[in-house]
Design an enzyme around this catalytic site. Structure first.
Site, PDB file in Angstrom:
ATOM      1  N   TYR A  18       9.099  -5.194   5.563  1.00 18.70           N
ATOM      2  CA  TYR A  18       8.771  -3.950   4.852  1.00 18.70           C
ATOM      3  C   TYR A  18       9.492  -2.771   5.523  1.00 18.70           C
ATOM      4  CZ  TYR A  18       5.971  -0.234   2.731  1.00 18.70           C
ATOM      5  OH  TYR A  18       5.570   0.889   2.054  1.00 18.70           O
ATOM      6  N   HIS A  22      12.699  -0.433   3.959  1.00 21.16           N
ATOM      7  CA  HIS A  22      12.605   1.032   3.842  1.00 21.16           C
ATOM      8  C   HIS A  22      13.640   1.738   4.713  1.00 21.16           C
ATOM      9  CE1 HIS A  22       8.933   0.262   1.615  1.00 21.16           C
ATOM     10  NE2 HIS A  22       9.005   1.520   1.214  1.00 21.16           N
ATOM     11  N   TYR A  41       7.945  12.411   2.087  1.00 21.81           N
ATOM     12  CA  TYR A  41       7.179  11.192   1.795  1.00 21.81           C
ATOM     13  C   TYR A  41       7.148  10.355   3.061  1.00 21.81           C
ATOM     14  CZ  TYR A  41       5.914   7.014  -1.044  1.00 21.81           C
ATOM     15  OH  TYR A  41       5.296   5.918  -1.597  1.00 21.81           O
ATOM     16  N   TRP A  76      12.936  -1.657  -7.497  1.00 22.95           N
ATOM     17  CA  TRP A  76      12.383  -1.555  -6.139  1.00 22.95           C
ATOM     18  C   TRP A  76      11.045  -2.275  -6.053  1.00 22.95           C
ATOM     19  CZ3 TRP A  76      14.099  -0.512  -1.480  1.00 22.95           C
ATOM     20  CH2 TRP A  76      13.184  -0.243  -0.457  1.00 22.95           C
ATOM     21  N   TRP A  77      10.196  -2.077  -7.054  1.00 21.98           N
ATOM     22  CA  TRP A  77       8.905  -2.767  -7.051  1.00 21.98           C
ATOM     23  C   TRP A  77       9.090  -4.281  -7.061  1.00 21.98           C
ATOM     24  CZ3 TRP A  77       6.235   0.585 -11.365  1.00 21.98           C
ATOM     25  CH2 TRP A  77       5.865   1.807 -10.806  1.00 21.98           C
TER      26      TRP A  77
END
Length: 104
Positions: A18, A22, A41, A76-77
Site C-alpha cells: 500500500y 502511494h 491529502y 486506481w481503485w
C-alpha cells in the site's frame, strides 16, 4: 476550506505494498485529485488495527463528488482493491470520522 476525514481498512500483509503504490502515485491521478479541488491529502496507518485514517482538505468550490466517475479513479481503485476492504466497483470502504477537536 473544507476538511473531510474518514477511515478505511487494509487487509493483513498489505501495508508495505500500500505504501509503495502511494509512493508512486500516478501523475494522472494526482492531476485528477487536484482538479477535483483537493489541495492537501494525508493517510495515516494504525498498525495494530490496519485502519487507515484519511484527512483531505478541499477548496470551497471542489468537485469531489465527480471524482468517482473519473476513469483514472476507477483504475486506481481496481489497482488497490487486493490490498483493502472494498465495496462494489472496488471503491474502498469508507467510514466518515467526526471532528472532535480542532486547533488553528
Amino acid at each position: 476550506m473544507t476538511t473531510r476525514a474518514f477511515r478505511m481498512k487494509l487487509k493483513p500483509g498489505a501495508v508495505e505494498e500500500y505504501r509503495s503504490r502511494h509512493d508512486e502515485l500516478w501523475p494522472e491521478l494526482s492531476r485528477a485529485l487536484r482538479d477535483a479541488g483537493i489541495y492537501d491529502y494525508s493517510i495515516f496507518l494504525d498498525e495494530e488495527t490496519l485502519h487507515l485514517f484519511a484527512v483531505m482538505k478541499l477548496w470551497p468550490d471542489n468537485m469531489i463528488k465527480a471524482l468517482p466517475q473519473r476513469e483514472v479513479m476507477q483504475r486506481w481503485w481496481d489497482y488497490m482493491a487486493p490490498l483493502m476492504e472494498v465495496e462494489a466497483g472496488n471503491r474502498p470502504c469508507e467510514w466518515p470520522l467526526e471532528r472532535m477537536f480542532h486547533f488553528a
